[in-house]
Design an enzyme around this catalytic site. Structure first.
Site, short mmCIF file in Angstrom:
data_model
loop_
_atom_site.label_atom_id
_atom_site.label_comp_id
_atom_site.label_asym_id
_atom_site.label_seq_id
_atom_site.Cartn_x
_atom_site.Cartn_y
_atom_site.Cartn_z
N ARG A 375 40.58 40.63 47.33
CA ARG A 375 41.06 41.29 46.11
C ARG A 375 39.86 41.52 45.21
NH1 ARG A 375 46.61 40.46 46.42
NH2 ARG A 375 47.28 38.46 47.28
N ARG A 405 48.28 41.19 50.04
CA ARG A 405 49.60 41.55 49.54
C ARG A 405 49.56 42.10 48.12
NH1 ARG A 405 53.48 37.02 50.72
NH2 ARG A 405 53.44 37.96 52.79
N HIS A 435 40.41 36.18 54.69
CA HIS A 435 40.58 35.56 53.38
C HIS A 435 39.31 34.84 52.92
CE1 HIS A 435 42.77 32.74 50.49
NE2 HIS A 435 43.14 33.94 50.10
N TYR A 468 40.90 32.31 36.64
CA TYR A 468 41.10 31.40 37.77
C TYR A 468 39.96 30.39 37.82
CZ TYR A 468 44.52 34.67 39.83
OH TYR A 468 45.60 35.46 40.07
N ARG A 564 48.39 22.43 43.25
CA ARG A 564 48.94 23.17 42.13
C ARG A 564 50.36 23.64 42.38
NH1 ARG A 564 46.67 28.50 42.17
NH2 ARG A 564 48.68 29.20 42.93
N HIS A 592 42.60 27.14 41.19
CA HIS A 592 42.55 27.97 42.40
C HIS A 592 41.59 27.45 43.46
CE1 HIS A 592 41.74 31.85 44.64
NE2 HIS A 592 43.06 31.87 44.57
#
EC number: 2.7.4.1
Length: 686
Positions: A375, A405, A435, A468, A564, A592
């Protein structure tokens, strides 16, 4: 305790209920008076967005299973029923907090959202002008009759169902009409203070349309009107066996996303029974799929209210991220060559990461850049730097994850732009989302070619890097850089998986290495030696990891898990997990980072990673965990990323054996808040 015979394992905690539980924790921040008012409103919108994704992905998946012949169908139906009850409770709480707490408190601060019942004549006149000028020309009311079938409703759009009386110009007697609000319309409008008499007046789009609905049906009487919003299945399906081009296949599939099967129908509480039943049947939904709300559908639109209200004092105090003094030098590569550099976002600036790629693009000695992108946002300085490097004749390769996504369209657009300037764009490995967060620069120096790498736990996204919590590492360590090069080779080419010396990569060694590390701690405890595990992640669901942690607990290993979000493990069960503690920290920033720490007979191996402990991360994604070799940096991550959250007085949610969470410490209190401690330490902010 040396008996490692593990008792019968309890059933794992439900994933969907774990998501609901996490959003309950977030909603607690919206209820807390220690949180600034507009930030409390933002937490309402965050929960709304999280629920949207829960329904359009996870509930949609459960519905498909429930309607199939799968042996899992009965369990899926049961999960849907439980989830509907929990979600309904959470939604009711959202609207209650908004209506009874936040809106009155905002009014006291001169911030008022005006609904039609509150309109004065001057405000009505102003709203009418806005309606006629900006809204009415874009609306197409559709009366339902044999010549006008029910219109196709796009997912998550604002719509109105209007009951009418009278006869139109053709002598027809209409019954029900549908009005759709196009996405191009603003979600809210700022009203001048001289019109409202308050400093910050806001009108929602839904209120303006509702206030002048009669103007869309001249000569007819509006008997009733309600707004509704349909959530559809938004998961994308790409047949890997039939697919020849991922980007083309995904582009075709994206066009169908707004039109998947309905999974949830939100309606305002004033919706009549006949209208609600008509809508429910039109979208082929059960009663459990319908949610009647005490206010506007889609609380996510209140994000626009936050943007329109210029009250910095009602937001979290701003801060300036710090930057290591060494990175303020002009020659970034010489700094990295001298030793590893660690960054802890958002407390430390993300600018060095952008500078790293910008410098690589402009440095005539740099010959090659490789980077993974999961992202990054529609407007990205990093992507511009990569294109600049390609224009300058450098070899630039980007492994772009098209299946990230809800960022698929953004990434497809970047792929086209990158390819136009000569960047080699590849999409990783079909069936395995890329990822991992990696960047590799190859530079020609007097001694020969030298590699420089950046590895991180978070995305290459400058905006979310301010929200984050993540770690990033700059290194010129040849062993690590060589491994990064090998990971890129696996992603861009073909061949068997060679051995990595430093990095752990999924879907290959990551899962097995973590299991081995847990086993070593188990064996140490059995032998009477010190044993310790501390891990931080967003979610813990993988069954074999959970079983290994239970066995370690039975052997006496002290285990702290900072999770989390969703955690399927049950802590604190006597004889099974009494040595395991699970906590969750929810605050100003989104926790994160992923950190894995083991005592390791005093060697204290510690990895930073992109992977949560979930089945998908271990086996269906390309993930990377990287070790910290520098003892100072390792100690820093241990203290800032783990021990800081485990202090006895830290405000955190503690999980019990039934999966319930209890808050310990005062939320956002300067004395108890782990994030505020880091703000003071790393930015010097009081």
């Amino acid at each position: 305790m040396n008996d490692t015979t593990t008792p019968a394992l309890p059933p794992p905690l439900d994933r969907e209920q774990g998501i609901i539980a996490f959003n309950r924790r977030v909603l607690t921040l919206a209820e807390s008076e220690s949180v600034p008012l507009l930030e409390r409103l933002r937490y309402i919108t965050i929960v709304a967005s999280n629920l949207d994704e829960l329904f359009e992905i996870r509930v949609a998946e459960l519905k498909e299973i429930a309607s199939s012949n799968s042996p899992l169908a009965a369990g899926a139906r049961h999960s849907i029923g439980n989830l509907a009850a929990s979600a309904r409770e959470l939604v009711e709480r959202q609207y209650r907090v908004l209506k009874h707490d936040l809106l009155p408190a905002l009014r006291e601060e001169g911030v008022q959202i005006f609904f039609p019942a509150d309109w004065t004549e001057p405000l009505r006149a102003w709203a009418h002008e806005v309606f006629m000028r900006e809204i009415e020309p874009l609306l197409t009311p559709i009366a339902l009759d044999p010549a006008h079938p029910f219109p196709r409703i796009s997912s998550k759009t604002l719509n109105f169902a209007v009951e009418l009386d009278g006869r139109d110009a053709f002598g027809r007697r209409p019954g029900l009409a549908i009005v759709q609000a196009p996405r191009v319309l603003p979600q809210a409008f700022r009203v001048p203070p001289e019109v409202t008499g308050v400093p910050h007046g806001i009108l929602l789009l839904s209120s303006v349309i509702k206030g002048f609905m009669n103007e869309l049906f001249p000569g007819l009487t509006v008997k009733s009107q309600c707004s509704f919003r349909l959530t559809r299945n938004s998961d994308l399906f790409v047949d890997e066996e039939e697919m020849t081009n991922l980007r083309s296949a995904l582009s075709d599939e994206l066009g169908q996303r707004p039109w998947g099967h309905g999974v949830r129908l939100e309606m305002t509480a004033d919706t009549g029974s006949e209208v609600s039943e008509r809508l429910r049947k039109e979208f082929d939904l059960d009663e459990d799929d319908c949610y009647f709300v005490d206010g506007s559908v889609n609380l996510g639109r209140y994000t626009k209210v936050i943007e329109l209200v210029e009250r910095p004092d009602l937001l979290f105090p701003p801060f300036t991220p710090s930057q290591p003094a060494s990175l303020q030098k002009k020659d970034l590569f010489s700094v990295i060559a001298a030793g590893d550099v660690l960054l802890h976002h958002p407390y430390e600036s993300f600018h060095p990461v952008m500078d790293f790629l910008r410098s690589a693009a402009r440095d005539p000695q740099v010959v090659s850049i490789k980077q993974t992108i999961y992202r990054t946002g529609a407007d990205s300085v990093l992507m511009e730097s990569l294109m600049e490097a390609a224009r300058a004749g450098k070899e630039v390769t980007v492994v772009l994850e098209l299946m990230a996504r809800f960022d698929e369209e953004t990434n497809i657009n970047w792929a086209a732009k990158l390819e136009e300037v000569g960047v080699h764009v590849v999409y990783g490995v079909v069936g395995h989302k890329t990822h991992a967060k990696l960047a590799l620069v190859l530079r020609r120096e007097p001694e020969g070619l030298r590699r420089y790498a950046h590895l991180g736990t978070g995305n290459y996204h400058p905006r979310t890097a301010r929200l984050y919590e993540d770690f990033g590492l700059f290194t010129a360590n040849e062993e690590i850089c060589s491994d990064v090069h090998e990971v890129f080779r696996r992603l861009t080419g073909l061949g068997t998986a060679g051995g990595l010396k430093a990095l752990l990569q999924a879907p290959f060694r990551l899962h097995g290495t973590i299991l081995q590390a847990i086993q070593r701690e188990t064996e140490a405890a059995q032998a009477g030696r010190k044993a310790r595990i501390i891990a931080k992640m967003n979610a813990l669901l993988e069954e074999r990891i959970i079983e290994a942690l239970y066995e370690a607990s039975c052997a006496g290993v002290q285990i702290d898990l900072i999770v989390r979000g969703v955690c399927a493990l049950r802590p604190g069960i006597p004889g099974l997990s009494e040595n395991i503690r699970v906590s969750s920290v929810v605050g100003r920033f989104l926790e994160h980072s992923r950190i894995y720490y083991f005592w390791g007979d005093g060697k204290e191996p510690l990895w930073l990673a992109s992977a949560d402990w979930m089945e998908r991360n271990f086996f269906r994604r390309v993930e990377v965990a990287f070790p910290l070799r520098d003892s100072t940096l390792k100690r820093r991550v241990l203290e800032e990323g783990l021990l800081n959250y485990l202090q006895p007085d830290t405000a955190a949610w503690h999980m019990d054996s039934a999966g319930n969470y209890r808050l310990g410490g005062e939320l956002l209190s300067p004395e108890h808040d782990a994030q505020q401690r880091l703000l003071r330490k790393l930015t010097g902010r009081d």
